[in-house]
Design an enzyme around this catalytic site. Structure first.
Site, PDB file in Angstrom:
ATOM      1  N   LYS A   1      27.988  42.849   6.872  1.00  0.00           N
ATOM      2  CA  LYS A   1      29.045  42.464   5.951  1.00  0.00           C
ATOM      3  C   LYS A   1      28.479  41.831   4.677  1.00  0.00           C
ATOM      4  O   LYS A   1      28.968  42.066   3.574  1.00  0.00           O
ATOM      5  CB  LYS A   1      30.044  41.525   6.640  1.00  0.00           C
ATOM      6  CG  LYS A   1      30.785  42.200   7.798  1.00  0.00           C
ATOM      7  CD  LYS A   1      31.454  43.443   7.335  1.00  0.00           C
ATOM      8  CE  LYS A   1      32.158  44.327   8.332  1.00  0.00           C
ATOM      9  NZ  LYS A   1      32.758  43.868   9.507  1.00  0.00           N
TER      10      LYS A   1
ATOM     11  N   HIS B   1      35.087  48.732   3.546  1.00  0.00           N
ATOM     12  CA  HIS B   1      35.218  48.420   4.979  1.00  0.00           C
ATOM     13  C   HIS B   1      35.977  49.576   5.639  1.00  0.00           C
ATOM     14  O   HIS B   1      37.147  49.447   5.979  1.00  0.00           O
ATOM     15  CB  HIS B   1      35.977  47.097   5.112  1.00  0.00           C
ATOM     16  CG  HIS B   1      35.951  46.486   6.482  1.00  0.00           C
ATOM     17  ND1 HIS B   1      36.896  45.579   6.898  1.00  0.00           N
ATOM     18  CD2 HIS B   1      35.095  46.631   7.523  1.00  0.00           C
ATOM     19  CE1 HIS B   1      36.615  45.187   8.138  1.00  0.00           C
ATOM     20  NE2 HIS B   1      35.539  45.816   8.540  1.00  0.00           N
TER      21      HIS B   1
ATOM     22  N   CYS C   1      41.381  46.043  13.909  1.00  0.00           N
ATOM     23  CA  CYS C   1      42.642  46.756  13.722  1.00  0.00           C
ATOM     24  C   CYS C   1      42.491  48.261  13.934  1.00  0.00           C
ATOM     25  O   CYS C   1      43.341  49.042  13.484  1.00  0.00           O
ATOM     26  CB  CYS C   1      43.229  46.464  12.350  1.00  0.00           C
ATOM     27  SG  CYS C   1      43.837  44.774  12.213  1.00  0.00           S
ATOM     28  N   GLY C   2      41.428  48.692  14.584  1.00  0.00           N
ATOM     29  CA  GLY C   2      41.379  50.073  15.053  1.00  0.00           C
ATOM     30  C   GLY C   2      40.404  51.023  14.386  1.00  0.00           C
ATOM     31  O   GLY C   2      40.509  52.237  14.591  1.00  0.00           O
TER      32      GLY C   2
ATOM     33  N   ASP D   1      32.674  51.380  10.566  1.00  0.00           N
ATOM     34  CA  ASP D   1      32.951  50.079   9.945  1.00  0.00           C
ATOM     35  C   ASP D   1      32.771  50.049   8.428  1.00  0.00           C
ATOM     36  O   ASP D   1      33.518  49.377   7.744  1.00  0.00           O
ATOM     37  CB  ASP D   1      32.056  49.008  10.583  1.00  0.00           C
ATOM     38  CG  ASP D   1      32.577  47.588  10.365  1.00  0.00           C
ATOM     39  OD1 ASP D   1      33.777  47.352  10.623  1.00  0.00           O
ATOM     40  OD2 ASP D   1      31.795  46.718   9.939  1.00  0.00           O
TER      41      ASP D   1
ATOM     42  N   ARG E   1      31.555  41.750  21.902  1.00  0.00           N
ATOM     43  CA  ARG E   1      31.143  42.961  21.183  1.00  0.00           C
ATOM     44  C   ARG E   1      30.043  43.715  21.914  1.00  0.00           C
ATOM     45  O   ARG E   1      29.300  43.150  22.717  1.00  0.00           O
ATOM     46  CB  ARG E   1      30.606  42.569  19.795  1.00  0.00           C
ATOM     47  CG  ARG E   1      31.619  41.843  18.913  1.00  0.00           C
ATOM     48  CD  ARG E   1      32.070  42.699  17.789  1.00  0.00           C
ATOM     49  NE  ARG E   1      33.234  42.146  17.102  1.00  0.00           N
ATOM     50  CZ  ARG E   1      33.888  42.802  16.155  1.00  0.00           C
ATOM     51  NH1 ARG E   1      33.499  43.992  15.762  1.00  0.00           N
ATOM     52  NH2 ARG E   1      34.951  42.268  15.591  1.00  0.00           N
TER      53      ARG E   1
ATOM     54  N   ARG F   1      47.803  45.745  10.764  1.00  0.00           N
ATOM     55  CA  ARG F   1      48.493  45.472  12.019  1.00  0.00           C
ATOM     56  C   ARG F   1      49.829  44.851  11.640  1.00  0.00           C
ATOM     57  O   ARG F   1      49.892  43.678  11.306  1.00  0.00           O
ATOM     58  CB  ARG F   1      47.610  44.500  12.804  1.00  0.00           C
ATOM     59  CG  ARG F   1      47.898  44.332  14.257  1.00  0.00           C
ATOM     60  CD  ARG F   1      46.898  43.354  14.835  1.00  0.00           C
ATOM     61  NE  ARG F   1      45.710  44.011  15.334  1.00  0.00           N
ATOM     62  CZ  ARG F   1      45.585  44.502  16.566  1.00  0.00           C
ATOM     63  NH1 ARG F   1      46.561  44.398  17.428  1.00  0.00           N
ATOM     64  NH2 ARG F   1      44.461  45.099  16.947  1.00  0.00           N
TER      65      ARG F   1
ATOM     66  N   GLU G   1      46.681  59.790  20.419  1.00  0.00           N
ATOM     67  CA  GLU G   1      47.906  60.355  19.818  1.00  0.00           C
ATOM     68  C   GLU G   1      47.904  60.200  18.298  1.00  0.00           C
ATOM     69  O   GLU G   1      48.685  60.860  17.609  1.00  0.00           O
ATOM     70  CB  GLU G   1      49.160  59.696  20.415  1.00  0.00           C
ATOM     71  CG  GLU G   1      49.276  59.808  21.937  1.00  0.00           C
ATOM     72  CD  GLU G   1      49.465  61.245  22.452  1.00  0.00           C
ATOM     73  OE1 GLU G   1      49.464  62.187  21.625  1.00  0.00           O
ATOM     74  OE2 GLU G   1      49.591  61.410  23.675  1.00  0.00           O
TER      75      GLU G   1
END
Ligand code: GTP
Ligand code: SPV
Ligand code: MN
Length: 619
Positions: free
Chosen positions: A242, A262, A286-287, A309, A401, A432, A528
């Site tokens: 980061k 990101h 958040c996925g 990421d 992690r 989210r 999905e």
């Protein structure tokens, strides 16, 4: 392991093999000397990135009780690290952007005067590595020598960081050779801040996870430098990630006309065999990793992983936007990763993995909430205490992690390390959001897309210290990672749209997390989500139909493939509902939000807000 065994890479043996030991680069050697003079380590190890080096470090850490070797029958060459309970996530309130002028850091960053910060850092780093080994870790972000890649060197006193950097970056000797050839590189310094000799020269006992209550995660954007003190945890300590690949790289990108984001990167192939590349920015936890490793539930489609990421993107010679994943591994959230949600990740983790803060099974394997439906009767929790399902607390830390090489991913794309990157067809922004934001909406234009990215809010997660669930603005999922004034960053995005012109990717907003009245997710998510990707590809091809709404283009009824999906009409209606009053209220909040940036908010974004309001009021 003895010191002498390891001394093959140390200064002491340098004269025996001067040619390949460390580097001959004068500037790099001088900098290492300077940092050693300040931090006063017992010895210096010039890392070479070899398997032998990693093996020795692992043995040493196991012997010192700092890593637990997992049962090789279940998890070959894999380890569990337990951090100090106070050192489990990024510390945003101790993260500083030290640009010369405060306005250049902007209202969303913690700014400190660079001269004052240097004085403070000199104090805390003085002697901070006493009694320890200082490692010099050379790394490349992106393929070695690639046109979008960048080099860096991390000095650290944490062997856990060395091992993690070896997985997360292209780390090793080859980087010294590029530096010697004159390639630029970024200087990064890390100390856990727990010297083994105290101020009066007394030896101090080592502990399982050395760190310091006082933490500093400091970026100097003007000199492209990073200094990190007091934490050994991922985003605070693996400075290539980061700190460099987003905070410093975003500043480089602004100055040089590219984008450091990101974002995950995937390649999608249709049943007709046509491939597309998609980049998606979702806030921490958040996925991104899940979408990056998605297995489509719709027949004939495949998704391949490129990155999970970070993406660096540059206009190519043909005028399109090309992206690389600058990393070489995944530092992914463990909880929620299981056979049903993310089988690809589960398979990626078969071995050669460092787990941090997950639970340990009696058979020497790992476990976390969501890995299996069945909950083990007996575990050791992330803090090393006995745990049973009746314990009433999570066995794995919510931000536990895994660290694993990207190449181990069974669906890694052939072009994941392509030197020139991959051409991007669509960019997704998400968050989210339990309410308001529909499953998917297409931006009417690049500028409208930038507005969508700039105004994203998302519920806070365990990836950073703070209150989980609280709604906050997280523009472009970059709130904690933008190295300069956020409004200038939006301006940079607007400008990139002008440069890309008709070659610009289409932009979409997605939300997998909308909830019904009973508090459960309306959309099944995970595999999905391929249905949404199919619609997005349909939009890129111009074949999928839309309906206009004030907030953007939504899928026309029947244009989203719902074949075989168990979802009620009522849930679908709620998923796509655009509530005029709530959106007008969001506009009000956006107005307030923009105010703090004053004149720096691009006119294009103000115009988008005015247009959104107008459309809502007349809808
Ligand atoms: P960072 O590594 O912190 O940047 O996180 P990330 O964005 O990669 O998030 P990740 O994919 O690890 O997902 C975080 C959490 O969200 C996990 O608990 C997932 O199970 C959950 N999640 C991911 N995708 C979905 C989805 O489509 N629907 C739902 N309901 N949950 C999801
Ligand atoms: C995130 O928080 O976005 C992560 C984990 O990917 S960390 O490396 O700690 O930033
Ligand atoms: Mn992340």
């Amino acid at each position: 392991m003895t010191i002498s065994e390891f001394s093959i890479g140390t200064e002491a043996s340098d004269s025996a093999a001067p040619a390949r030991r460390g580097t001959t680069d004068a500037a790099l050697r001088a900098w290492v000397d300077e940092i050693a003079g300040l931090t006063k380590p017992d010895e210096i190890v010039w890392c070479d990135g070899s398997q032998h080096e990693a093996d020795l470090l692992e043995k040493q850490l196991v012997a010192e009780g700092k890593l637990i070797k997992l049962n090789p029958e279940w998890r070959p060459n894999s380890y569990l690290a337990r951090t100090d309970p106070s050192d489990v996530a990024r510390v945003e309130d101790r993260t500083f952007i030290c640009s010369t002028y405060e306005e250049d850091a902007g209202p969303t960053n913690n700014w400190r005067d660079p001269r004052e910060m240097r004085t403070e850092l000199t104090e805390v780093f003085d002697g901070s590595m006493k009694g320890r080994t200082m490692y010099v870790v050379p790394f490349s972000m992106g393929p070695l020598g690639g046109p979008i890649s960048q080099l860096g060197v991390e000095i650290t006193d944490s062997p856990y960081v060395v091992l993690s950097m070896g997985i997360m970056t292209r780390m090793g000797d080859a980087v010294y050779r590029l530096i010697e050839a004159g390639e630029p590189w970024v200087r990064t310094v890390h100390s856990v801040g727990y010297p083994l000799v105290d101020g009066v020269g007394h030896r101090r006992a080592e502990i399982e996870w050395p760190c310091n209550d006082t933490k500093y995660i400091v970026q100097f954007p003007d000199s492209r430098e990073i200094w990190s003190f007091g934490s050994g945890y991922g985003g605070n300590a693996l400075l290539a990630k980061k700190c460099f690949a987003l905070r410093i790289a975003s500043v480089m990108a602004r100055d040089e006309g590219w984008l450091a984001e990101h974002m995950l990167l995937i390649k999608i192939t249709s049943p007709e065999g046509k491939s597309y590349h998609v980049a998606a920015a979702f806030p921490s936890a958040c996925g991104k990793t899940n979408l990056a490793m998605l297995r489509p539930t719709i027949p004939g489609w495949t998704v391949e992983t490129i990155g999970d990421d970070i993406a660096w993107m540059r206009p190519g010679e043909d005028g399109r936007l090309y992206a690389i994943n600058p990393e070489a591994g995944f530092f992914g959230v463990a909880p929620g990763t299981g056979e049903t949600t993310n089988p690809t990740a589960v398979q990626t983790l078969w071995g050669n993995t460092i787990f941090t803060n997950v639970a340990l099974r009696p058979d020497g394997d790992v476990w976390w909430e969501g890995l299996t439906d069945e909950i083990p009767e007996e575990l050791t929790d992330w803090q090393g205490n006995p745990w049973t399902p009746a314990s009433g607390r999570p066995a794995a830390h919510p931000n536990s992690r895994f660290t694993v090489a990207a190449a181990q991913c069974p669906q890694i794309s052939d072009d994941w390390d392509a030197h020139d990157g991959v051409p991007i067809d669509a960019i997704l922004f998400g968050g989210r959001r339990a309410t308001n934001v529909p499953l998917v909406a297409e931006a009417r234009s690049w500028k409208h897309g930038v507005f969508m990215g700039a105004t994203i809010s998302s519920e806070k997660t365990a990836a950073a210290e703070g209150t989980v669930g609280e709604l906050r603005r997280d523009p472009f999922a970059m709130l904690p990672f933008c190295g300069y004034n956020m409004a200038d960053y939006w301006g940079h995005w607007v400008k990139m749209g002008r440069i890309l012109g008709t070659n610009a990717p289409k932009i979409f907003q997605v939300n997998w997390f909308r909830k019904g009245a009973d508090g459960s997710f309306l959309w099944p998510g995970f595999g999905e989500n391929s249905r949404v990707l199919e619609w997005i590809v349909g939009r890129v091809e111009g074949t999928a139909d839309t309906v206009e709404t004030p907030i953007g283009l939504l899928p026309a009824s029947d244009s989203l493939d719902l074949d075989g999906l168990d979802i009620t009409d009522e849930a679908l209606e709620q998923l796509f509902d655009v509530d005029r009053d709530s959106w007008l209220a969001e506009c009000e909040l956006t107005d307030e939000y923009f105010e703090q940036f004053g004149d720096r908010v691009p006119a294009a974004l103000k115009a988008e807000l005015a247009s959104l309001r107008y459309h809502l009021e007349h809808s």
